[in-house]
Design an enzyme around this catalytic site. Structure first.
Site, mmCIF file in Angstrom:
data_model
loop_
_atom_site.group_PDB
_atom_site.id
_atom_site.type_symbol
_atom_site.label_atom_id
_atom_site.label_comp_id
_atom_site.label_asym_id
_atom_site.label_seq_id
_atom_site.Cartn_x
_atom_site.Cartn_y
_atom_site.Cartn_z
ATOM 1 N N CYS B 164 -132.402 58.197 14.672
ATOM 2 C CA CYS B 164 -131.257 57.648 13.851
ATOM 3 C C CYS B 164 -130.238 58.615 13.971
ATOM 4 O O CYS B 164 -129.009 58.246 13.501
ATOM 5 C CB CYS B 164 -131.552 57.707 12.400
ATOM 6 N N HIS B 295 -124.578 60.542 6.860
ATOM 7 C CA HIS B 295 -125.654 59.920 7.232
ATOM 8 C C HIS B 295 -125.994 58.796 6.204
ATOM 9 O O HIS B 295 -126.332 57.828 6.585
ATOM 10 C CB HIS B 295 -126.679 60.824 7.607
ATOM 11 N N HIS B 330 -129.495 50.346 7.754
ATOM 12 C CA HIS B 330 -129.490 51.329 8.674
ATOM 13 C C HIS B 330 -129.688 50.690 10.285
ATOM 14 O O HIS B 330 -130.836 50.272 10.478
ATOM 15 C CB HIS B 330 -130.670 52.070 8.136
#
Lengths: 302, 403
Positions: B164, B295, B330
Site C-alpha cells: 500500500c 495514508h 483504499h
C-alpha cells in the site's frame, strides 16, 4: 586515447570497488581471478569459510553468497567475533534468478502430496526470493537498503546499476553487491529452457564492495563506471574467463574477477576491462572497470 | 557531481471519482464519494458489499498499442494512467520513445482478477483446463511492461510490490533515476484492481467497514477496498524548462524505512522517523509543510498511530491532514500515487482535498485538522504524501510548488 567523457552527471561518476571475491566451487585463483588459492568450497563445506554456526537450513545459494561476501570483506574463516565496522547503513543488492526455485518446488510438492504440516519452518523463509539478501544483512549487520533482483541474464549488472543509483542518490554510502546461482536439478531444468544454447548452469557466486570515494576503509584504486545497456550483442568482453554458465550471477562474478585481475597485475598491460552479461532475450549490459591513475588503452573498451 | 532537480509535468489519474487530471481535480474539490456496490464479482454471501470500483474505465478507449484482450485489468490501469500523464505532459511520443525513458509502477495485488479466474478454473477444470493466455497475464511485472509497451519506452520497466505504499516507492525510485542522470524521463505511479481476495482478506482481518470509509472520525471502523491507476510524468527541471513544459510541482525528496516489527500493526516511532528522513532528504523543515496527504485508511489503528506520529514530528499544531481514501476507498498499490496526484493538484490549484464522511472528532486522538467534508482554499507550497504498507514498509514523498 584518454577518456574525454564529461562527468557532470552523477550517473557517470565512477565508484570505488573496495573489495571483491569470486566463489565458484572447485575453481582456484588460477582458473578465475578472485577465487581462493585452494579450490573454492561447495555449499556443504561453507563452514570452512563461515564457521559452523548459523548455517542450519541455509540453501546452497545463500551459503555460496555468504562465502563470497565473507571473502570480499577480507574476513578470516569463522563466525564474526565482533560487530563489523562500516556495516551500519550499508546496502545489500543481490542478483539471483534461481536461488530459491528448488525450495519453492519442494514445498509445493510436499504440500500437494502430504499436506501443509510437513513443510519445515526452516524452509519457509527460504521460499521467499529475498532470503539471500536478508541473510547477508542479518549475518553481517548491514542495515541499509536491501534489494533482490531476478531480472534474467542481466541480473548481475542490473544489481550493480541499482547499487550505483543507491550510492549516487545518497541513499547509502556503501553497497555489498552479490550475484549467485545454484545448480540443483530444478534450477538446471529451468535454465535449460532459455533460448539459444546457454550451456549447463553451474553454481557460483561473486561479490563486490562498492562505495562512494572514501566510504570503505580500503582504497584499492579500482573503480567501476556506469552500466550501459545494449539491445544487440556488444561482442566479447576483455578476456572474460569461460568458467561455465552463471546466468544471473555472471555480471557480478565477472566484475569481481576483472577487479582481481586489474589489482593483481595478472594482466600488466590492462588498465581497464569491460565486463558484460546478458543474452538475446534479456539484452546485454556492460560496465567498465578501471585501475586508478592508469590510462585507458585505445580499444580496450571493445 | 551535480544532482538534477526533478519536476512533475504530467498527471494521469484513473479513479472512481474522475479519470484525467481535470475530472479528478473536480472530484476532489467536490468531495465526491467513489464507493458503490461491488459489480466486478458477485458479493453474495459477503456481509459487506461496497468497493471503490472505477465503473467508467474503458481501457479500449485509452490505450492505443496494447491489445486489451492480452492484458489484465491492473496492467491496463497502469498503461491508461501513463497515457494520460504523457498527454498531459505534452511531449512528442516519438521523441519520448527515442529518449532514455522508462517506468516504475507499484502494486499490492498485481493482476488479482486474473489470478482469481485461474484459481477458479483450476478448481473446476483442473490444471489442464487453464487458459495459457491468462497465465501469461499473471506476472505483476507486467504493470510496468504494459506502460513501456504502450509508449515504446526502452528504459527501466520496474514493478515494485511494496503493497500500500508501493506508489511512493515507485515515485522515489523514478526521482532518484532522474536526479542522478540515469534516466531523462520516467513514468511513476501504481495500480490495483478490486477483487474477491482483497475484499475477503481485509474482511477476515477485521479491517473492512460496511458502507463508508471515515478516516480520523471517532466512529471509523475500517477500509473500503478500491482500485485505479496513478501515473506521473517526471523529468529534470532543465528538461521541462527547455521544452517549455508546464511544471505542476517539484519532487523535493522522499524517505523510506521499515518498522521491522509487526506484519500489520503500524509503529508510531518508525512512522515519525520516516517523516524526518523525508524532510531531511527534501531539505524541508517540519514547519514549512502546508499539507499532509494522509495514508488515512480509516482503521482505528492506522489513523490513531498516523495522527500521533504527525504530532510527534510537527508538534501540537500540525498542518491540515486529509485522506483521499474517504472518497476513493483504499486503492492499494495506486493509493499513494493518487494521493500524490491529489497533492500536486492541491499545490497547483491552491486547495486542500477533504476527508469526507467525517462526523465526530475522536477525543482519544491527538488534535488534527482533517479538512472535514469540504475542500478548502489554501496556499499549498509544500505537501507531504504518506504511504504505509503491511510489513511496516513506510514511504513518504515531499512535493513542492515550482519556484
Amino acid at each position: 586515447m584518454p577518456e574525454t567523457r564529461t562527468q557532470d552527471r552523477a550517473a557517470d561518476q565512477p565508484l570505488s570497488v573496495a573489495g571483491w571475491a569470486t566463489h565458484v566451487p572447485g575453481l582456484t585463483a588460477a582458473d578465475l581471478p578472485g577465487s581462493p588459492v585452494e579450490p573454492a568450497c561447495g555449499p556443504d563445506d561453507a563452514k570452512d569459510v563461515l564457521g559452523r554456526k548459523g548455517l542450519l537450513g541455509k540453501e546452497p545459494s545463500t551459503r555460496l553468497a555468504l562465502c563470497a561476501t565473507h571473502r570480499a570483506l577480507g574476513l578470516p574463516p569463522g563466525k564474526l567475533t565482533e560487530p563489523l565496522p562500516y556495516a551500519p547503513g550499508t546496502a545489500v543488492v543481490v542478483a539471483s534468478n534461481l536461488g530459491n526455485v528448488e525450495t519453492v518446488s519442494t514445498v509445493l510438492d510436499d504440500m500437494r502430496s502430504r499436506g501443509g504440516n510437513v513443510v519445515s519452518p526452516l524452509d519457509a523463509p527460504n521460499a521467499s526470493s529475498n532470503v539471500i539478501a536478508s541473510s547477508i544483512a542479518i549475518r553481517y549487520g548491514f542495515t541499509g537498503p536491501n534489494l533482490a533482483v531476478c531480472s534474467g541474464a542481466t541480473a548481475g549488472l542490473d544489481a550493480v546499476r541499482l547499487a550505483r543509483v543507491l550510492l549516487l542518490a545518497g541513499r547509502a554510502e556503501r553497497a555489498v553487491v552479490v550475484g549467485v546461482e545454484p545448480a540443483d536439478p530444478v534450477a538446471r531444468a529451468l535454465a535449460a529452457l532459455r533460448p539459444g544454447d546457454p550451456g549447463e548452469l553451474i553454481a557460483g557466486a561473486g561479490c563486490v564492495l562498492l562505495g562512494r570515494p572514501g566510504a570503505w576503509p580500503t582504497d584499492t584504486g579500482i573503480t567501476v563506471g556506469p552500466v550501459t545497456r545494449h539491445t544487440s550483442d556488444p561482442g566479447p568482453a576483455d578476456g572474460q574467463p569461460a568458467v561455465g554458465e552463471l546466468y544471473g550471477a555472471a555480471g557480478v562474478v565477472h566484475l569481481a574477477a576483472a577487479a582481481a585481475r586489474l589489482a593483481g597485475g595478472a594482466d600488466d598491460d590492462a588498465a581497464g576491462l569491460t565486463v558484460r552479461c546478458g543474452d538475446a532475450d534479456d539484452a546485454w549490459l556492460t560496465v567498465d572497470v578501471t585501475r586508478a591513475g592508469a590510462r585507458r588503452e585505445a580499444g580496450a573498451a571493445a | 557531481m551535480s544532482l538534477r532537480r526533478v519536476v512533475i509535468t504530467g498527471l494521469g489519474p484513473v479513479s472512481s471519482i474522475g479519470i484525467g487530471a481535470s475530472a479528478y481535480s473536480e472530484g476532489l474539490r467536490e468531495g465526491v464519494n467513489g464507493v458503490s456496490p461491488i459489480a466486478c464479482f458477485d458479493p453474495t454471501g459477503f456481509p459487506y458489499i461496497m468497493a471503490g470500483e472505477v465503473h467508467a474505465f474503458r481501457p479500449e478507449d485509452m490505450v492505443r498499442r496494447l491489445s486489451v484482450d492480452e492484458w489484465g485489468r491492473t496492467s491496463l490501469f497502469a498503461a491508461s494512467a501513463a497515457r494520460l500523464a504523457v498527454a498531459d505532459a505534452g511531449i512528442d511520443e516519438d521523441e519520448l520513445a527515442a529518449s532514455r525513458a522508462g517506468s516504475s509502477m507499484g502494486t499490492t495485488g498485481g493482476e488479482s482478477q486474473v489470478l482469481e479466474k485461474l484459481t477458479e478454473d483450476s478448481l473446476t477444470a483442473g490444471m489442464g483446463g487453464l487458459d495459457a493466455g491468462l497465465i501469461r497475464q499473471v506476472s505483476s511485472a507486467r504493470l510496468s511492461q504494459a506502460v513501456n509497451r504502450e509508449l515504446r519506452l526502452t528504459g527501466d520497466a520496474v514493478t515494485l510490490s511494496t503493497a500500500c505504499s508501493a506508489s511512493n516507492y515507485a515515485l522515489g525510485y523514478a526521482y532518484d533515476l532522474i536526479r542522478t542522470g540515469e534516466a531523462d524521463y520516467m513514468i511513476a505511479g501504481g495500480a490495483d484492481s478490486v477483487g474477491r481476495w482483497s475484499h475477503a482478506g481485509f474482511y477476515r482481518l477485521g479491517a473492512l467497514t460496511e458502507k463508508a470509509c471515515s478516516p480520523f472520525d471517532a466512529n471509523r471502523s475500517g477500509i473500503i477496498t478500491g482500485e485505479g491507476g496513478a501515473a506521473m510524468f517526471l523529468e529534470s527541471l532543465e528538461s521541462a524548462q527547455a521544452r517549455g513544459a508546464h511544471i505542476h510541482a517539484e519532487v523535493l525528496g522522499y524517505g523510506l524505512n521499515c518498522d521491522a516489527n509487526h506484519m500489520v500493526a503500524p509503529n508510531r516511532d518508525s512512522i515519525a522517523e520516516c517523516m524526518r528522513i523525508a524532510h531531511a532528504n527534501a531539505g524541508v523543515k517540519a514547519e514549512e509543510v502546508d499539507y499532509i496527504c494522509a495514508h488515512g485508511t480509516g482503521t482505528p489503528a492506522n489513523d490513531f498511530v498516523e495522527a500521533s506520529a504527525v504530532v510527534d514530528v510537527f508538534g501540537e499544531n500540525p498542518p491540515p491532514i486529509s485522506s483521499t481514501k474517504s472518497m476513493l476507498g483504499h486503492t492499494m498499490g495506486a493509493a499513494s500515487g493518487l494521493g500524490a496526484i491529489a497533492s500536486v493538484l492541491g499545490i497547483a490549484g491552491s486547495f486542500l482535498p477533504p476527508t469526507i464522511n467525517f462526523n465526530t472528532p475522536d477525543p482519544d486522538m491527538p488534535k488534527i485538522d482533517p479538512v472535514p467534508n469540504k475542500a478548502r482554499a489554501a496556499d499549498v507550497r509544500i505537501a507531504q504524501v504518506n504511504g504505509f504498507a503491511f510489513g511496516g514498509n513506510n514511504a513518504i514523498v515531499m512535493l513542492g510548488r515550482p519556484e
